[in-house]
Design a protein around this motif. Structure first.
Motif, mmCIF file in Angstrom:
data_model
loop_
_atom_site.group_PDB
_atom_site.id
_atom_site.type_symbol
_atom_site.label_atom_id
_atom_site.label_comp_id
_atom_site.label_asym_id
_atom_site.label_seq_id
_atom_site.Cartn_x
_atom_site.Cartn_y
_atom_site.Cartn_z
ATOM 1 N N PHE B 176 0.834 -1.209 0.000
ATOM 2 C CA PHE B 176 0.000 0.000 0.000
ATOM 3 C C PHE B 176 0.860 1.247 0.000
ATOM 4 O O PHE B 176 0.573 2.209 -0.705
ATOM 5 N N LEU B 211 -5.796 15.919 -8.490
ATOM 6 C CA LEU B 211 -6.262 15.907 -7.110
ATOM 7 C C LEU B 211 -6.727 14.514 -6.703
ATOM 8 O O LEU B 211 -6.480 14.061 -5.579
ATOM 9 N N TYR B 212 -7.391 13.807 -7.650
ATOM 10 C CA TYR B 212 -7.850 12.450 -7.322
ATOM 11 C C TYR B 212 -6.675 11.556 -6.998
ATOM 12 O O TYR B 212 -6.681 10.804 -6.029
ATOM 13 N N LEU B 215 -5.264 12.415 -3.602
ATOM 14 C CA LEU B 215 -6.084 11.928 -2.494
ATOM 15 C C LEU B 215 -5.945 10.419 -2.346
ATOM 16 O O LEU B 215 -5.830 9.895 -1.228
ATOM 17 N N LEU B 216 -5.923 9.719 -3.482
ATOM 18 C CA LEU B 216 -5.758 8.272 -3.455
ATOM 19 C C LEU B 216 -4.430 7.915 -2.791
ATOM 20 O O LEU B 216 -4.357 7.021 -1.937
ATOM 21 N N VAL B 218 -2.679 9.725 -0.671
ATOM 22 C CA VAL B 218 -2.742 9.997 0.763
ATOM 23 C C VAL B 218 -3.447 8.854 1.480
ATOM 24 O O VAL B 218 -3.002 8.345 2.502
ATOM 25 N N LEU B 220 -3.774 5.725 0.625
ATOM 26 C CA LEU B 220 -3.003 4.491 0.694
ATOM 27 C C LEU B 220 -1.891 4.603 1.723
ATOM 28 O O LEU B 220 -1.605 3.649 2.463
ATOM 29 N N VAL B 222 -1.981 6.485 4.392
ATOM 30 C CA VAL B 222 -2.620 6.411 5.707
ATOM 31 C C VAL B 222 -2.911 4.955 6.064
ATOM 32 O O VAL B 222 -2.701 4.529 7.200
ATOM 33 N N VAL B 223 -3.352 4.183 5.081
ATOM 34 C CA VAL B 223 -3.633 2.768 5.351
ATOM 35 C C VAL B 223 -2.366 2.063 5.820
ATOM 36 O O VAL B 223 -2.339 1.368 6.844
ATOM 37 N N LEU B 278 -9.517 21.291 0.549
ATOM 38 C CA LEU B 278 -10.495 21.395 -0.525
ATOM 39 C C LEU B 278 -11.274 22.692 -0.378
ATOM 40 O O LEU B 278 -11.348 23.274 0.700
ATOM 41 N N ALA B 285 -7.722 17.847 3.854
ATOM 42 C CA ALA B 285 -8.705 16.836 3.466
ATOM 43 C C ALA B 285 -8.549 15.566 4.273
ATOM 44 O O ALA B 285 -9.508 14.847 4.518
ATOM 45 N N TRP B 286 -7.313 15.269 4.698
ATOM 46 C CA TRP B 286 -7.093 14.009 5.410
ATOM 47 C C TRP B 286 -7.513 14.086 6.877
ATOM 48 O O TRP B 286 -7.653 13.077 7.550
ATOM 49 N N THR B 289 -10.817 12.148 7.763
ATOM 50 C CA THR B 289 -10.624 10.696 7.717
ATOM 51 C C THR B 289 -9.903 10.220 8.966
ATOM 52 O O THR B 289 -10.304 9.241 9.597
#
Lengths: 787, 509
Positions: B176, B211-212, B215-216, B218, B220, B222-223, B278, B285-286, B289
């Motif tokens: 990841f 941006l997508y 974010l994706l 970030v 992954l 974080v996971v 955003l 943004a994170w 979450t």
């Protein structure tokens, strides 16, 4: 010389180290070692105090604030603007207290090495004694109310453990005829009664902090406003660092409040007529100061044994005699007087509170003196006498005679310590005499049996009862003379220390009435004058009952001052007796006959005035002095004529009791005016009942059984079961529930597999990843959708 | 085009604390080979020496700021504080291991300490990473020795199982991370964190589709790091591995790995991506979450811990719960105004937690019997009457984990909650407060067992060894001192201003 003040932490550190050494190594050191460590610690503190005296004199009495590096930011809460550092304050007042505490303290340490000789808990005793010095020094050296309060609580705790020092001794209480843990109960009583007072002091501190935003007496470098501009009363902050611009006008250029200590702020706010708001209530500053002063007085009544909280002090005599002398006569109980003198600015601006202080003190003096008349226990007489004399000091502080209060405090510390220690010698001697008699009797019956006193005595012998004494003058010559000096000083006979200090208080009271036309002054003078007469009478009675006449028991006949350990005790008496004779001359009132031409008058007042700015030197009132001495002499002679030739043996009655005219009075004094009974009936019993009701009904039945067990625990268990079991069992025990159920729904057959398998864990990570990504992208979709 | 780095751009001196440990580890590797069997007892002391040297260097250079290895490595107070936390944990863990290995008759296997030093250096590099690639390398350096250490108690089946599980899932998580790094590289064209920062700002401003990707990426990352710190729902390995691994390893994992991983997470998110805000939002943004993860972690960790009857499993869930509190601080750092405060809170929490948790584990080791049993809660019954000092210290550690004032744990919680409230995460703070009350239940349960219940606590060691005693003493002192003198931690973290650091770099570049 400036740097000499930096030594001040030593007054705490030295006893602290002594305490730690005895605490950890005490059992290996032996009696001599323990004694030397403890005495050494006390002596170091005393030497430092003397050096500080030199420092103050040499540097023109400028107060010094000493910070210790690590604790200068001791309490630091920016959110509440609460900044408290542990600072030491060296000024003439604190040095006076240090000298009294360390001076009398050192002597009593010496004495205790003899008195406690052979006690199984010898090292522990000296650990406690040094611990007491630590806290007492903390109390008198602190530069803010919080440090003072910590010391205040600390000495209270030491008092508690030292009163109960012989906690395991079951004793027969003559008065109530019960066998009980008298010492433990006395300690507990002292502690609980003091809680009431400490509550008052705490409220006073809260009010102080709310009003002034700080608890510091004075900030470093700050000097009392009124000492600089005594006459003109121009209010401005005076600081020693020249860089700070002096405010041109206080109204325009007001310094930040926290830049000033509480006392100068109080001065300034009084000058401005400021108001203080407590939520919705706004009060003028004078009202607030009155409230602070009154709550503080509650604290004083607890610690300094004033009406209504004085009842613990007589019981506190259950402790070893050095403790009674050090803590319950010379030092700790005077902390209240110190507190008032330290806070004189508050009291100066709160005349009503000062009036209350005066009345409380004067009435206490009278009540204490009266009860002392009817006591048989040698230490109880002295205890009530202490209550009475503390009343003198408090009353003096109340009428604004701060010098007189401090002077009497120091003088009283000397002669009352002398009396207590003398009584300790007497008790010790009588006890030895009693054992000697027992030994003789034993020897007659079976000589081979050692000198052990029989464990089961049919009739308990009380070595403190004055009825068991008499005629000790013959066998204890030195003790007798020293005791006599102390007693005469207490009675106020010229030229002993007690004469000067007590006379000054009486004169100040009368002057207060004369000059300011203040009724309180007259009342105080009247009550205190009668108390002084009573003092002379009960001391005369005590000396005659103990030392004169014929021995009334075998024990008294064989009493002597030559037993092991007694020599050092009597030597300490000698030192204190010399102090009692000469001490009074440091504060001779001006205009006193020829004496003030031989000796410089009011030296002590001048010294104290550098700190206690509202103090003033006293003028002698020759009339009062002559009247007081004459009265005292008459009372002593009266006591002599009543007691010297009448038979007073245990069981027999006091001559006053035999006389029908005085019978009732004596009974009242003997029963301690029923204070304890009244407290018992109207406070202790209802309180206990309320406690039982709260415990049985409210706490146990309602709060515990119903609210806790039924409402809280059941609900909580339910929630825990709900959240805990599905999730927990699902993951750990195999049934995939909760989050596992989510996995089951998505991953179908995989979910049925027992966990503990890595693939399920990996699946969980995967689902978590989906969750995270969805969460991250969700707001973005909304934003896009919005557009 | 490949550039040869100049010596100046390498700037070794700045990286000295981490490098000295690596060098020490390598030297020890050689020494270990040549040491005769009966002298193996020397290895742990040498390892301890290496850790202490590195610790001393970190402390001396505490406030030094600089970059090394062409900007891939950064030293600042943040790095130094992470170093201190990790190195203290490592030192205590070496002391614990000396006692544990002797009792389990694994004393001759001195490679334990080598692995420990290597994983420690991985953690140091995590805290100092200024480039996503370094994060990845450091994470692997951290993880691989830990996999081995988890299975160190072979042929004990539980230990082997733990190692294998940890390895498989760890590999999964590393995947990841690489994937996430790739995404971020794709979006910004760089793996250098200041570069990522600049790129992010441009992307957010121009609202480009990258941006997508960002974010994706970030998500992954974080996971992956969430897995390492045992955040829910990536926590499932934790109880199994903590229970199976040798106890000193568990102790070290629960503190050191957490410190390293949180350090990397903070670096990536707060230094690299704080401006990923955003339109219409006030914080990154994170942050949201992470707040949700924090809430889940605190709730699950604390409630499940309630039901554990094995002390190691209980401490495992408790460590999950504590990760939740730290995540709360990380989430708070998403608010630009609270950025530095959140970072400081997280570090303070890690510092206080390190002392407390290692202390608790040290006592668990003291009570553990040589066959690995003795870890049930009921084994604590009546401990107070048999070993009053141990019971008292355990009480102290439990109170600190609960967060009672005058213990270090309270200070940590205080700062974390403060930062969360300042960042407007009031609901999260409330959840945290409520779950701490729940936590009090299972911590105090141990105190109740020790003091109020009868029983014969069977104690593994008849006498505490000096090393174990020293470890408990240090942990207890740390817990006490930070609890009583909170201004010490405030002073330590004052210099930790990584948000400002990036502003300086941006201003300078």
């Amino acid at each position: 010389m400036e740097n000499l003040a930096q030594l001040v932490p030593l007054v705490i550190i030295a006893p602290l180290i002594g305490m730690l050494i005895n605490l950890f190594l005490g059992k290996y050191l032996g009696e001599r070692g323990v004694g030397m460590v403890a005495i050494g610690a006390a002596l170091i503190a005393f030497v430092v105090a003397v050096l500080l005296l030199v420092q103050q004199t040499a540097t023109g009495y400028a107060p010094v604030v000493v910070e210790i590096p690590f604790f200068s930011r001791w309490i630091d809460v920016p959110a509440a603007a609460l900044y408290i550092g542990w600072q030491f304050r060296v000024d003439t007042l604190s040095v006076t207290m240090m000298l009294v505490v360390a001076g009398v303290g050192s002597l009593i340490h010496f004495y205790a090495t003899g008195y406690m000789h052979g006690d199984s808990m010898y090292p522990r005793f000296f650990v406690y004694l040094n611990m007491f010095l630590v806290f007492m020094m903390l109390l008198v050296t602190g530069n803010n109310f919080l440090v003072l309060f910590i010391g205040w609580e600390g000495v209270g705790f030491c008092s508690y453990i030292l009163i109960s020092f012989w906690w395991d001794r079951a004793q027969k209480d003559k008065q109530f005829g019960t066998v009980g843990w008298k010492n433990s109960l006395a300690g507990r009583k002292a502690f609980i009664v003091n809680r009431v007072g400490d509550f008052g002091l705490l409220i006073a501190l809260f009010l102080t902090f709310w009003t002034f935003g700080t608890l510091d007496f004075y900030k470093p470098g700050e000097v009392p406003i009124q000492s600089v501009h005594e006459q003109t009363r121009v209010i401005e902050v005076v600081r020693t660092d020249e860089t700070a611009p002096a405010p041109a006008s206080p109204a325009l250029d007001e310094p930040h409040p926290a830049a000033m200590g509480v006392f100068n702020q109080a001065e300034q706010m009084m000058a401005e007529g400021a108001t203080v708001s407590f939520g919705s209530i706004t009060m003028p500053i004078q009202t607030v100061l009155t409230l602070i002063a009154l709550f503080m007085l509650l604290g004083v009544t607890g610690k300094s044994a004033q009406i209504p909280l004085f009842v613990w002090l007589p019981d506190a005599m259950a402790g070893p005699t050095p403790v009674s002398a050090l803590i319950h006569a010379a030092t700790m109980v005077t902390a209240g007087v110190y507190l008032i003198v330290r806070s004189q600015v508050f009291y100066h601006y709160a005349p009503f509170a000062s009036g209350v202080v005066t009345l409380v003190g004067a009435v206490t003096a009278l009540v204490g003196g009266f009860i002392a008349l009817g006591q048989w226990d040698i230490k109880k007489v002295l205890a009530y006498s202490t209550v009475s004399q503390l009343g003198f000091m408090v009353a003096a502080a109340g009428i604004g005679a701060y010098t007189a209060a401090m002077f009497h405090l120091a003088a009283h510390a000397l002669f009352k310590a002398l009396l207590f220690l003398g009584s300790g010698v007497v008790i010790h001697a009588v006890e030895h005499g009693y054992h000697h008699v027992q030994h003789l009797k034993e020897g007659e019956h079976h000589a081979e049996h050692g000198g052990d006193a029989p464990e089961d005595e049919e009739e308990p012998f009380d070595p403190q009862d004055m009825r068991n004494m008499g005629g000790l003058k013959a066998s204890m010559r030195r003790t007798y003379w020293f005791y006599l000096i102390g007693a005469l000083a207490l009675a106020g006979i010229f030229p002993l220390a007690g004469f000067w200090s007590k006379d000054e208080i009486l004169a100040e009271g009368l002057m207060r009435g004369f000059v300011e036309g203040d009724l309180v002054g007259y009342i105080a003078f009247g009550l205190l004058f009668i108390s002084a007469l009573l003092t002379a009478f009960y001391m005369g009675r005590q000396v005659i009952l103990v030392f004169h006449g014929q021995p009334r028991t075998e024990a008294a006949r064989y009493a002597g001052e030559r037993a092991y350990g007694m020599r050092v005790m009597v030597n300490v008496l000698a030192v204190l007796a010399v102090g009692t004779v000469v001490f009074g001359f440091i504060n001779v009132a001006s205009g006193f006959w020829v004496v003030d031409r031989i000796i410089r008058p009011h030296v002590f007042a001048d010294w104290l005035q550098h700190t206690v700015v509202y103090a003033h030197p006293a003028n002698a009132l020759m009339g009062v002095a002559i009247l007081a001495v004459a009265g005292a002499v008459i009372m002593i002679l009266a006591a002599r004529s009543i007691y010297l030739h009448r038979p007073v043996v245990e069981g027999d009655k006091d001559p006053l009791q035999v006389n029908p005219q005085t019978e009732g009075l004596f009974a009242l004094a003997n029963a301690r005016m029923f204070w304890d009974e009244i407290y018992d009936k109207y406070i202790v019993v209802p309180f206990t009942r309320a406690g039982h009701w709260l415990a049985d009904r409210l706490d146990s039945a309602f709060l515990h059984d119903f609210v806790h067990d039924v409402l809280l625990v059941k609900t909580f268990n339910g929630v825990a079961r709900l959240l805990g079991r599905p999730v927990d069992l699902g993951i750990i025990d195999g049934a995939v529930n909760g989050l596992g159920r989510l996995a089951q729904a998505i991953a179908g057959p995989l979910g049925r597999l027992q966990t503990g398998y890595v693939r399920v864990y990996a699946l969980s990570v995967f689902i978590g990843a989906l969750l995270v990504i969805v969460l991250l992208l969700l707001p973005l979709l909304q934003v896009m959708g919005g557009n | 085009m490949i550039q040869m780095p100049t010596l100046e751009s390498l700037n070794f001196g700045v990286a000295f604390p981490a490098l000295s440990l690596v060098i020490g580890a390598v030297l020890l590797l050689v020494v270990d080979v040549f040491l005769p069997e009966r002298r193996k007892g020397l290895v742990p002391w040498l390892a301890l020496l290496g850790v202490l040297v590195s610790l001393a260097v970190s402390m001396i250079n505490y406030n030094e700021v600089g970059e090394a290895f062409s900007g891939m490595f950064i030293a600042d107070p943040f790095t130094s504080l992470v170093n201190i936390i990790v190195l203290i944990s490592a030192a205590l863990s070496i002391l614990l291991a000396m006692d544990y290995l002797r009792r389990t008759e694994m004393e001759h296997r001195s490679d334990y300490y080598l692995l420990l030093l290597f994983t420690t250096s991985g953690m140091l590099f995590m805290g100092a990473a200024n480039d996503l690639i370094v994060v990845f390398v450091a994470l692997e350096l951290l993880s691989i020795p830990l996999y081995v250490l988890s299975g160190f108690r072979r042929p004990n089946l539980k230990s082997e199982e733990a190692a294998l599980k940890y390895f498989l899932l760890g590999a999964f998580a590393s995947g990841f991370l690489v994937f996430g790094i790739a995404m971020i590289y794709g979006a910004t064209g760089t793996t250098n964190l200041p570069g990522v920062w600049a790129g992010t700002a441009a992307i957010v401003e121009s609202a480009s589709p990258s941006l997508y990707l960002l974010l994706l990426g970030v998500g992954l990352i974080v996971v992956s790091l969430g897995f390492k710190v045992a955040a829910v729902p990536f926590h499932m390995w934790t109880p199994d591995v903590y229970e199976g691994a040798p106890t000193p390893v568990t102790a070290f994992m629960s503190v050191g790995t957490k410190a390293g991983s949180f350090a990397a997470l903070l670096r990536i998110l707060v230094v690299g991506l704080p401006t990923l805000i955003l339109t219409g939002a006030t914080s990154a943004a994170w942050a949201n979450t992470l707040a949700i993860l924090a809430a889940l972690t605190m709730i699950l960790g604390n409630f499940v811990a309630l039901r554990q009857m094995n002390i190691k499993r209980m401490l495992a869930y408790s460590s999950i719960a504590h990760a939740g509190y730290i995540l709360m601080a990380v989430a708070a750092a998403g608010d630009p105004a609270v950025g530095n405060q959140g970072v400081q809170a997280a570090l303070i929490y890690l510092l206080t937690y390190a002392f407390t948790n290692l202390g608790a584990f040290a006592i668990v080791i003291a009570l553990e019997r040589n066959d690995g049993t003795g870890g049930q809660l009921d084994d604590f019954r009546g401990l107070a009457s048999q070993r009053p000092v141990l019971a008292l210290l355990m009480t102290f550690f439990m109170l600190s984990l609960t967060g009672i004032p005058l213990t270090a744990g309270f200070i940590g919680k205080w700062y974390v909650f403060l930062s969360a409230i300042n960042a407007g995460l009031v609901l999260l703070a409330v959840i945290g407060a409520v779950t701490s009350v729940v936590a009090a239940f299972y911590y105090i349960r141990i105190i109740v067992r020790m003091y109020l219940q009868e029983g014969d606590a069977n104690i593994g060691t008849s006498r505490l060894s000096y090393t174990l005693g020293a470890a408990i003493l240090v942990a207890g002192l740390g817990t006490l001192i930070f609890g009583v003198l909170p201004f010490l931690v405030a002073d330590l973290t004052q210099g930790v201003q990584i948000v400002r650091t990036i502003a300086q770099i941006a201003g300078g570049g």
